[in-house]
Design a protein around this motif. Structure first.
Motif, short mmCIF file in Angstrom:
data_model
loop_
_atom_site.label_atom_id
_atom_site.label_comp_id
_atom_site.label_asym_id
_atom_site.label_seq_id
_atom_site.Cartn_x
_atom_site.Cartn_y
_atom_site.Cartn_z
N ILE A 108 -7.16 6.17 4.73
CA ILE A 108 -6.68 6.77 3.49
C ILE A 108 -7.46 8.04 3.18
N VAL A 126 3.20 6.85 5.66
CA VAL A 126 2.03 5.99 5.49
C VAL A 126 2.42 4.63 4.93
N THR A 127 3.70 4.46 4.61
CA THR A 127 4.25 3.15 4.26
C THR A 127 5.02 2.65 5.47
N LYS A 158 3.64 0.17 -0.88
CA LYS A 158 2.20 0.20 -0.64
C LYS A 158 1.86 1.00 0.61
N VAL A 159 0.73 1.68 0.55
CA VAL A 159 0.23 2.44 1.69
C VAL A 159 -0.28 1.47 2.74
N LYS A 199 -3.91 -2.97 -1.08
CA LYS A 199 -3.57 -1.62 -0.66
C LYS A 199 -2.96 -0.86 -1.84
N LEU A 224 1.81 4.14 -2.92
CA LEU A 224 1.84 5.55 -2.54
C LEU A 224 1.83 6.47 -3.75
#
Length: 245
Positions: A230, A184-185, A224-225, A8, A11
């Motif tokens: 995405i 998104v994390t 990390k996202v 992944k 960000l």
């Protein structure tokens, strides 16, 4: 097949060098964001290092908590530009407000021109405890006065996590959705991440914002996202170009 095992992204690596932020709390000494001039300098320098090109900062207008006025916010903005001219210019810093929707907000709508992100785009939020009783009336009054409603971080309102039909209803009532980048994390927890996944999957996110308050938020851009979609996330980031000057 190998994409299943692809790591992944982090960000910060998804933030483009021309990113325009529309939600932050970097004016010192006005709300729960930056406390000192040094905090403001740190946040702005960090935003620049992450790829932020422009920023509209949005101090809270929250009665009885951060009871800011339009005049007070504009005064603080001018103060920051005066004492930190290089930093303010580096981000092409502008100012609006993040308005709490409550009973007093109805009076504010009727009595003054709101501080907007651009033109008539106004950033609003709800209490994290429950939605305002007057929600429909507030949204109607905003629309009837020509405002374009940008609802801050809908993914963070826990009372909608088990009632996701409300997201579609809010859209029908004229709300555009601004998701926090850190959502998104796993920064805000699993429930918020799940809501972010739902909203992105259903193509409901219009814009994004950093909602940066302090150094912990800056550090979290190293995370990390975790969201699945995405593509729609990156599309929302690109939509922020609407606010470019």
């Amino acid at each position: 097949m190998f994409s299943i095992f692809k790591s992944k992204p982090v960000l910060k690596d998804l933030i483009p060098n021309n990113y325009v932020d529309i939600h932050s709390h970097l004016l010192f000494g006005i709300d729960d964001g930056a406390k000192t001039k040094e905090d403001t300098v740190f946040i702005i320098q960090s935003m620049k290092s992450l790829g932020f090109e422009q920023a509209i900062t949005t101090p809270h207008t929250t009665p009885l908590v951060w009871d800011n006025t339009k005049e007070g916010i504009l005064s603080k903005y001018q103060e920051v530009k005066a004492v930190l001219p290089q930093e303010a210019e580096a981000l092409k810093l502008r100012v609006a407000s993040e308005y709490l929707m409550d009973e007093s907000f109805l009076k504010r709508i009727a009595s003054e021109e709101l501080l907007t992100l651009k033109d008539k785009c106004v950033l609003v939020e709800m209490s994290y405890i429950n939605p305002p009783i007057q929600l429909q009336d507030i949204l109607f009054q905003l629309k009837s006065r020509g405002y374009d409603i940008v609802l801050a971080h809908p993914e963070r309102y826990n009372f909608y996590h088990s009632n996701t039909d409300m997201y579609a209803k809010l859209k029908k009532m004229g709300c555009q959705f601004q998701m926090n980048l850190l959502s998104v994390t796993d920064y805000y927890g699993g429930h918020v991440l799940e809501a972010a996944n739902f909203l992105l999957k259903n193509n409901m996110i219009d814009f994004v914002g950093s909602d940066i308050h302090h150094s912990k938020h800056i550090k979290a851009f190293e995370s990390k996202v975790q969201v699945k979609d995405i593509g729609n996330f990156e599309k929302a980031i690109e939509n922020n170009q609407f606010f470019r000057i």
